[in-house]
Design a protein around this motif. Structure first.
Motif, short mmCIF file in Angstrom:
data_model
loop_
_atom_site.label_atom_id
_atom_site.label_comp_id
_atom_site.label_asym_id
_atom_site.label_seq_id
_atom_site.Cartn_x
_atom_site.Cartn_y
_atom_site.Cartn_z
N ASP A 107 0.95 -1.30 0.05
CA ASP A 107 0.08 -0.07 0.05
C ASP A 107 0.85 1.36 0.07
OD1 ASP A 107 -2.28 -1.26 0.06
OD2 ASP A 107 -2.49 -1.31 2.24
N PHE A 108 1.86 1.26 0.94
CA PHE A 108 2.85 2.48 1.00
C PHE A 108 3.50 2.56 -0.41
CE2 PHE A 108 6.55 4.04 3.29
CZ PHE A 108 6.12 5.35 3.32
N ALA A 109 4.05 1.52 -0.86
CA ALA A 109 4.66 1.55 -2.19
C ALA A 109 4.03 2.12 -3.28
CB ALA A 109 5.19 0.23 -2.62
N GLU A 110 2.74 1.58 -3.37
CA GLU A 110 1.76 2.10 -4.32
C GLU A 110 1.42 3.66 -4.46
OE1 GLU A 110 -1.40 -1.13 -6.16
OE2 GLU A 110 -1.77 -0.17 -4.11
N ASP A 111 1.37 4.17 -2.85
CA ASP A 111 1.17 5.65 -2.56
C ASP A 111 2.54 6.37 -2.96
OD1 ASP A 111 -0.18 7.74 -1.31
OD2 ASP A 111 1.20 7.69 0.07
N LEU A 112 3.60 5.86 -3.05
CA LEU A 112 4.65 6.47 -3.31
C LEU A 112 4.95 6.32 -5.04
CD1 LEU A 112 7.13 4.92 -0.59
CD2 LEU A 112 6.24 7.13 -0.68
N GLY A 113 4.35 5.81 -5.53
CA GLY A 113 4.44 5.66 -6.92
C GLY A 113 5.74 4.70 -7.34
N VAL A 114 5.89 3.62 -6.73
CA VAL A 114 7.10 2.72 -6.82
C VAL A 114 6.82 1.85 -8.37
CG1 VAL A 114 8.14 0.37 -6.03
CG2 VAL A 114 7.78 2.28 -4.35
N ARG A 115 7.82 1.81 -9.04
CA ARG A 115 7.50 1.19 -10.49
C ARG A 115 8.17 -0.17 -10.52
NH1 ARG A 115 6.90 5.35 -14.15
NH2 ARG A 115 6.01 7.04 -13.27
N GLN A 116 9.21 -0.52 -9.54
CA GLN A 116 9.83 -1.79 -9.54
C GLN A 116 10.30 -2.32 -8.07
OE1 GLN A 116 13.20 -1.50 -12.48
NE2 GLN A 116 12.28 -2.76 -13.68
N MET A 117 10.26 -3.41 -7.88
CA MET A 117 10.85 -3.83 -6.62
C MET A 117 11.61 -5.05 -6.90
SD MET A 117 7.17 -4.31 -4.50
CE MET A 117 6.46 -5.77 -5.57
N PHE A 118 12.63 -4.85 -5.87
CA PHE A 118 13.84 -5.93 -5.57
C PHE A 118 13.70 -6.20 -4.28
CE2 PHE A 118 15.02 -3.35 -9.36
CZ PHE A 118 15.56 -4.12 -10.24
N THR A 119 13.77 -7.65 -4.19
CA THR A 119 13.85 -8.07 -2.72
C THR A 119 15.20 -9.12 -2.51
OG1 THR A 119 12.54 -10.01 -3.11
CG2 THR A 119 11.49 -8.04 -2.05
N LEU A 120 15.96 -8.76 -1.50
CA LEU A 120 17.21 -9.54 -1.53
C LEU A 120 17.37 -10.38 -0.06
CD1 LEU A 120 19.44 -6.14 -1.94
CD2 LEU A 120 18.55 -7.57 -3.70
N ARG A 175 -1.03 -7.16 -7.85
CA ARG A 175 -1.34 -5.53 -7.96
C ARG A 175 -0.88 -4.96 -9.39
NH1 ARG A 175 -1.60 -2.71 -2.29
NH2 ARG A 175 -1.85 -4.37 -0.76
N ARG A 176 -0.18 -5.97 -9.98
CA ARG A 176 0.45 -5.64 -11.09
C ARG A 176 1.66 -4.60 -11.14
NH1 ARG A 176 -4.83 -6.13 -13.11
NH2 ARG A 176 -5.02 -7.60 -14.90
N MET A 177 2.57 -5.01 -9.81
CA MET A 177 3.70 -4.18 -9.50
C MET A 177 4.76 -5.24 -9.78
SD MET A 177 2.67 -2.30 -5.84
CE MET A 177 4.29 -1.66 -5.83
N PRO A 178 5.44 -5.10 -10.80
CA PRO A 178 6.71 -6.01 -11.14
C PRO A 178 7.83 -6.13 -10.06
CG PRO A 178 6.94 -4.02 -12.48
CD PRO A 178 5.68 -3.83 -11.69
N GLY A 179 8.34 -7.37 -9.97
CA GLY A 179 9.37 -7.44 -8.90
C GLY A 179 9.94 -8.70 -9.09
N ILE A 180 11.12 -8.67 -8.66
CA ILE A 180 12.23 -10.05 -8.56
C ILE A 180 12.75 -10.32 -7.04
CG2 ILE A 180 12.56 -10.23 -10.93
CD1 ILE A 180 15.23 -8.90 -10.40
#
Length: 253
Positions: A107-120, A175-180
Motif C-alpha cells: 500500500d505504501f509503495a503504491e502511494d509512493l509511485g514505486v515502479r519496480q521492486m527488488f527483494t534481497l 497488483r501488477r507491480m513487477p518485482g524480483i
C-alpha cells in the motif's frame, strides 16, 4: 498496538522510485546488502513500520535507551533515480503477520509511485565455499529476461520461499507491480557479507548504478579469516584427540 502501522516522518519527492527490500533472514544477506546501500548513498530515513507480529522483545540502544523493534524506510536520489530502501530489525514471527506487513508495505509503495521492486535474501546450502556465491532470481518474467547477461541463475525448480523476500513479489504481482527476488548462496548459519555483495552487485548492474562495495568486501575477508582460524582449531583438536586415543589404546594393549 493492535495492527501494523507505518509512521511517515517526512514526504520525499520521488522520481520513478524503485523499492529495494532487505530484512534479516538466511545469513543476514538482505539486511547487510540494504544497510550497506543506505550507508553508501547516504539515504535518509523517512518512515518507520511497527507491528505486533514482530518478536515480543524490545531493542536496547546505546545509553540504555529502549525502543520497539521496527522496520525502516530510507530514500535517496542516485543518478536521477529515486531509491526507496526497506530494512529493519526483524520479520514477522507469524504467517498472518507476514501477510499483514507486506500488504501494508505494498500500500505504501503504491502511494509512493514505486515502479519496480527488488527483494534481497539468501538461500542456505549448509556449506562454506570460497567460490563466488551464486545468485538465483525469481519473479516477474520481463525483469528476469534482463538478467541473462549478468550471470544470474533463473530458478527453474518449484518450492516455497518463506518470508517477506518472496511474499512481497508474490503479492505485488496481484497488483501488477513487477518485482524480483535475488537470493545469494550462503551457508545459512553465518553472517555472510560475500553473499550480500553478490546480490547487491546484481541490483546495481540492473539499475546502472556505480556504488562502492569495498566495505562489504573487507568484512567478507574478515569473515573468511575467522572461519579459517576456526577450521584450523577444529583440525588441531581432532588431531590431538586422535593422538590421545592412539596413546590410550597402546597403553591398554
Amino acid at each position: 498496538m493492535k495492527e501494523t502501522v507505518i509512521e511517515v516522518l517526512s514526504r520525499p519527492r520521488l522520481a520513478q522510485p524503485v523499492l529495494i527490500g532487505g530484512l534479516p533472514g538466511m545469513g543476514y544477506v538482505g539486511k547487510l546488502a540494504a544497510e550497506h546501500l543506505v550507508a553508501e548513498i547516504k539515504a535518509k530515513k523517512f518512515a518507520e513500520l511497527y507491528s505486533p507480529h514482530f518478536p515480543h522483545q524490545a531493542v536496547v540502544e546505546e545509553g540504555g535507551l529502549i525502543r520497539l523493534p521496527r522496520n525502516e524506510f530510507y530514500w535517496a536520489r542516485v543518478d536521477g533515480r529515486s531509491l526507496v530502501i526497506w530494512t529493519g530489525d526483524a520479520q514477522s514471527v507469524t504467517p498472518e503477520g507476514h501477510y499483514e506487513i507486506v500488504e501494508k508495505v505494498l500500500d505504501f509503495a503504491e502511494d509512493l509511485g514505486v515502479r519496480q521492486m527488488f527483494t534481497l535474501g539468501g538461500f542456505a546450502t549448509g556449506k562454506f565455499s570460497r567460490a563466488q556465491p551464486k545468485v538465483v532470481a525469481i519473479g516477474d518474467l520481463e525483469m528476469l529476461r534482463d538478467l541473462g547477461p549478468l550471470g544470474v541463475s533463473i530458478e527453474k525448480r518449484s518450492g516455497p520461499i518463506v518470508g517477506a523476500v518472496g511474499l512481497l513479489v508474490g503479492l505485488g504481482k496481484l497488483r501488477r507491480m513487477p518485482g524480483i527476488s535475488l537470493l545469494g548462496e550462503t551457508h545459512g548459519m553465518l553472517v555472510d557479507h560475500r553473499a550480500a555483495q553478490a546480490v547487491l552487485q546484481v541490483v546495481l548492474k540492473v539499475l546502472g548504478l556505480n556504488i562502492s562495495l569495498e566495505n562489504l568486501q573487507q568484512r567478507a575477508r574478515e569473515t573468511e579469516q575467522m572461519i579459517e582460524r576456526v577450521q584450523r582449531e577444529l583440525m588441531s583438536r581432532e588431531e590431538m584427540m586422535k593422538k590421545r586415543e592412539e596413546e590410550e589404546s597402546w597403553y591398554i594393549g
